[in-house]
Each structure stands twice: as structure tokens, then as C-alpha cells.
Motif scaffolding. Structure first.
Motif, PDB file in Angstrom:
ATOM      1  N   ALA A 176       5.955  -1.194   8.511  1.00  0.00           N
ATOM      2  CA  ALA A 176       5.611  -2.323   7.656  1.00  0.00           C
ATOM      3  C   ALA A 176       5.578  -1.839   6.219  1.00  0.00           C
ATOM      4  O   ALA A 176       5.806  -0.664   5.934  1.00  0.00           O
ATOM      5  CB  ALA A 176       4.269  -2.913   8.067  1.00  0.00           C
ATOM      6  N   PRO A 214       2.074   1.344   7.047  1.00  0.00           N
ATOM      7  CA  PRO A 214       1.603   0.961   8.376  1.00  0.00           C
ATOM      8  C   PRO A 214       2.772   0.819   9.350  1.00  0.00           C
ATOM      9  O   PRO A 214       3.894   0.488   8.959  1.00  0.00           O
ATOM     10  CB  PRO A 214       0.925  -0.390   8.135  1.00  0.00           C
ATOM     11  CG  PRO A 214       0.674  -0.452   6.660  1.00  0.00           C
ATOM     12  CD  PRO A 214       1.779   0.334   6.038  1.00  0.00           C
ATOM     13  N   THR A 218       3.932  -1.118  12.882  1.00  0.00           N
ATOM     14  CA  THR A 218       3.626  -2.190  13.826  1.00  0.00           C
ATOM     15  C   THR A 218       3.795  -1.675  15.244  1.00  0.00           C
ATOM     16  O   THR A 218       4.881  -1.250  15.643  1.00  0.00           O
ATOM     17  CB  THR A 218       4.548  -3.395  13.592  1.00  0.00           C
ATOM     18  OG1 THR A 218       4.307  -3.920  12.280  1.00  0.00           O
ATOM     19  CG2 THR A 218       4.280  -4.492  14.622  1.00  0.00           C
ATOM     20  N   ARG A 272       3.664  -6.898  18.435  1.00  0.00           N
ATOM     21  CA  ARG A 272       3.667  -8.215  17.780  1.00  0.00           C
ATOM     22  C   ARG A 272       3.994  -9.248  18.854  1.00  0.00           C
ATOM     23  O   ARG A 272       4.975  -9.126  19.569  1.00  0.00           O
ATOM     24  CB  ARG A 272       4.705  -8.279  16.665  1.00  0.00           C
ATOM     25  CG  ARG A 272       4.820  -9.674  16.028  1.00  0.00           C
ATOM     26  CD  ARG A 272       5.933  -9.786  15.017  1.00  0.00           C
ATOM     27  NE  ARG A 272       5.584  -9.140  13.761  1.00  0.00           N
ATOM     28  CZ  ARG A 272       6.139  -8.034  13.308  1.00  0.00           C
ATOM     29  NH1 ARG A 272       7.065  -7.415  14.036  1.00  0.00           N
ATOM     30  NH2 ARG A 272       5.778  -7.526  12.152  1.00  0.00           N
ATOM     31  N   ARG A 292      -1.350  -3.042  14.144  1.00  0.00           N
ATOM     32  CA  ARG A 292      -0.695  -2.043  13.305  1.00  0.00           C
ATOM     33  C   ARG A 292      -1.521  -0.765  13.265  1.00  0.00           C
ATOM     34  O   ARG A 292      -2.736  -0.782  13.486  1.00  0.00           O
ATOM     35  CB  ARG A 292      -0.510  -2.562  11.871  1.00  0.00           C
ATOM     36  CG  ARG A 292       0.297  -3.827  11.765  1.00  0.00           C
ATOM     37  CD  ARG A 292       0.824  -4.086  10.373  1.00  0.00           C
ATOM     38  NE  ARG A 292      -0.171  -3.929   9.307  1.00  0.00           N
ATOM     39  CZ  ARG A 292       0.032  -4.294   8.047  1.00  0.00           C
ATOM     40  NH1 ARG A 292       1.191  -4.825   7.687  1.00  0.00           N
ATOM     41  NH2 ARG A 292      -0.904  -4.130   7.137  1.00  0.00           N
ATOM     42  N   ARG A 293      -0.835   0.328  12.942  1.00  0.00           N
ATOM     43  CA  ARG A 293      -1.491   1.629  12.777  1.00  0.00           C
ATOM     44  C   ARG A 293      -1.118   2.186  11.418  1.00  0.00           C
ATOM     45  O   ARG A 293       0.024   2.093  10.987  1.00  0.00           O
ATOM     46  CB  ARG A 293      -1.043   2.595  13.875  1.00  0.00           C
ATOM     47  CG  ARG A 293      -1.721   3.974  13.796  1.00  0.00           C
ATOM     48  CD  ARG A 293      -1.113   4.946  14.812  1.00  0.00           C
ATOM     49  NE  ARG A 293       0.246   5.298  14.440  1.00  0.00           N
ATOM     50  CZ  ARG A 293       1.299   5.227  15.267  1.00  0.00           C
ATOM     51  NH1 ARG A 293       1.147   4.810  16.503  1.00  0.00           N
ATOM     52  NH2 ARG A 293       2.503   5.577  14.850  1.00  0.00           N
ATOM     53  N   ARG A 294      -2.106   2.784  10.750  1.00  0.00           N
ATOM     54  CA  ARG A 294      -1.830   3.482   9.494  1.00  0.00           C
ATOM     55  C   ARG A 294      -2.641   4.770   9.477  1.00  0.00           C
ATOM     56  O   ARG A 294      -3.686   4.878  10.130  1.00  0.00           O
ATOM     57  CB  ARG A 294      -2.166   2.616   8.280  1.00  0.00           C
ATOM     58  CG  ARG A 294      -3.563   2.072   8.223  1.00  0.00           C
ATOM     59  CD  ARG A 294      -3.704   1.087   7.066  1.00  0.00           C
ATOM     60  NE  ARG A 294      -4.960   0.353   7.099  1.00  0.00           N
ATOM     61  CZ  ARG A 294      -6.101   0.776   6.563  1.00  0.00           C
ATOM     62  NH1 ARG A 294      -6.138   1.945   5.934  1.00  0.00           N
ATOM     63  NH2 ARG A 294      -7.191   0.047   6.637  1.00  0.00           N
ATOM     64  N   HIS A 326      -6.380   1.515  13.114  1.00  0.00           N
ATOM     65  CA  HIS A 326      -5.666   0.398  13.723  1.00  0.00           C
ATOM     66  C   HIS A 326      -6.220  -0.901  13.158  1.00  0.00           C
ATOM     67  O   HIS A 326      -7.424  -1.033  12.934  1.00  0.00           O
ATOM     68  CB  HIS A 326      -5.812   0.431  15.240  1.00  0.00           C
ATOM     69  CG  HIS A 326      -5.126   1.596  15.873  1.00  0.00           C
ATOM     70  ND1 HIS A 326      -5.724   2.840  15.992  1.00  0.00           N
ATOM     71  CD2 HIS A 326      -3.879   1.722  16.391  1.00  0.00           C
ATOM     72  CE1 HIS A 326      -4.887   3.684  16.567  1.00  0.00           C
ATOM     73  NE2 HIS A 326      -3.760   3.032  16.821  1.00  0.00           N
TER      74      HIS A 326
END
Length: 250
Positions: A7, A16, A18, A21, A32-34, A45
């Protein structure tokens, strides 16, 4: 889950990813994960619904306050008698995990309308937060819409419905900032009456919000609740998260 896709970078420049979805009856829901920053435990998350950020795993203080404030506001006879709690919205699992870590709760019921969110806890990365709580024999997960579930008690005529000592609700960013239009009815006189009907006498309604709302406090009083007050918790962005508290008269 589908293949992870990147993303746009966040404010700190981290991009981030995804993880999942899905399109469902209430719109799009995204996990999402960052990368976590200094002091964070692992990656962060976050859950996005219809393009609106809901919550993430970076700081669960206000979600834990939701549970603790409700427990503290209970009438003494309810608090001492191992009360039951309904948690509206599974989210990232902080509220459930915190409730399950407290042996003063006799029964913990979680209402979550998004199957994707439930899956992320049973099979996905959010299990690291909620795994132990999901395995607790006191915990029940109901896959249904919270507004409809609360309304069912008022409409029931010949069948008993569950009642609780605490309702801890966290399904929106606040009474004035709902995830879907349908959720807005929860904060109306009719929706608050449904909450009142689901509570045992002396029980507590606790509602999470991303900002204070004097108008909602007044709506709670007009609905017949007593002991209306708001607890705040400071957050980095400046405007405090809050928990609105109200008690059904004994």
C-alpha cells in the motif's frame, strides 16, 4: 488469504502491506501490516473498513480502559458476583484479551459482524493477541451484527434473551463517526434504549470513542442512564481517546 500487496507509505515512510482484503455485506474490510517502530513488539497490524482506519495493534491502552472502567463502575453487588460482559466488536483483540486475563468476569461474549475479522484471530496474525482468550471457556464469539443483536432483546416476546452486567462497545470511531450508516442507530434514543434493555439493573454501558462528545453524554442521560461520565486517555495525535460510561439504575 490473497497474496500480500503493498500500500502507499504511511506518514513515517514505511510501506504498509495488505494481507487480506474482502468485500462483504457491510463493504470492504482490509488487514494491513506495517513495520513497528522503536519500542513496539513486532510488526503493527491495522484494520481498515470502507477506507476508514479503525484500529491497530500499536497501543491498546484505550481498549483495555474500556474493560477496566466498566468493571470499576459496576454496582458493588454486580462486581462481587462475577459479572458477565458483552464486547461489541472484536477488533484487534485487545479488549477481549484484557477481559479474559481478569478472573472477575464470569462470562465474556464478543459480537463481531465481520467474518474476516474472526478469521484473522483464529487463523491469522491477530491470534498472537487473542489466542489465549479465544481458548478460554468463558469466551463466546457471536458472528452477528451488534445493532441487530441488541435490538432483538427489545423485540423478543416469547423467548428469553441474554442480559449482561456490562456492555463494552467499540464498533465505530465514535457516536458521530460511524463505520457504516446502519451503525448510527446505536447512538439514537432507540439504540440506547436497546442497550438499557440488555443490561441487568446496576449494569454499565461503556462506549469507546476517538473524541469526547458532550452531546452523547446528554443523550445517555435522556435515555435513562445515571452516573454518566467520560474517561480520557492521551494519545500521540493530541485529541484524547475516551470511554463514555453510563449505568442502568438498580
Amino acid at each position: 488469504m490473497p497474496d500480500a500487496t503493498p500500500a502507499a507509505p504511511d506518514a513515517a515512510g514505511a510501506r504498509p502491506v495488505t494481507l487480506d482484503r474482502r468485500d462483504g455485506p457491510y463493504g470492504e474490510i482490509v488487514l494491513r501490516r506495517r513495520p513497528g517502530g522503536a519500542g513496539d513488539e513486532g510488526d503493527i497490524h491495522e484494520i481498515i473498513a470502507n477506507g476508514t482506519f479503525l484500529m491497530d495493534t500499536s497501543d491498546g491502552r484505550s481498549e483495555r480502559l474500556l474493560i477496566d472502567a466498566a468493571q470499576a463502575a459496576l454496582a458493588p453487588d454486580r462486581r462481587d458476583g462475577l459479572p458477565s460482559v458483552l464486547i461489541g466488536g472484536l477488533g484487534v483483540g485487545f479488549s477481549l484479551a484484557h477481559a479474559a486475563a481478569d478472573d472477575r468476569w464470569r462470562r465474556i461474549v464478543v459480537v463481531e459482524r465481520e467474518q474476516a475479522v474472526i478469521d484473522w484471530h483464529h487463523e491469522g496474525p491477530l491470534a498472537r493477541i487473542s489466542g489465549a482468550a479465544l481458548g478460554d471457556p468463558r469466551t463466546v464469539i457471536l458472528h452477528t451484527d451488534l445493532v441487530e443483536y441488541l435490538r432483538a432483546a427489545a423485540e423478543a416476546t416469547d423467548e428469553p434473551t441474554d442480559h449482561y452486567d456490562a456492555l463494552c462497545l467499540d464498533i465505530d470511531n465514535g457516536p458521530g463517526w460511524t463505520v457504516t450508516d446502519e451503525n448510527a442507530s446505536l447512538y439514537t434514543p432507540g439504540g440506547l434504549a436497546d442497550c438499557l434493555d440488555r443490561l441487568n439493573p446496576g449494569g454499565v454501558l461503556a462506549v469507546w470513542s476517538a473524541q469526547p462528545s458532550p452531546a452523547f453524554e446528554e443523550a445517555l442521560r435522556n435515555a435513562g442512564f445515571t452516573g454518566v461520565r467520560t474517561e480520557e486517555i492521551a494519545v500521540a495525535r493530541g485529541v484524547p481517546d475516551v470511554v463514555h460510561l453510563a449505568v442502568r439504575p438498580a
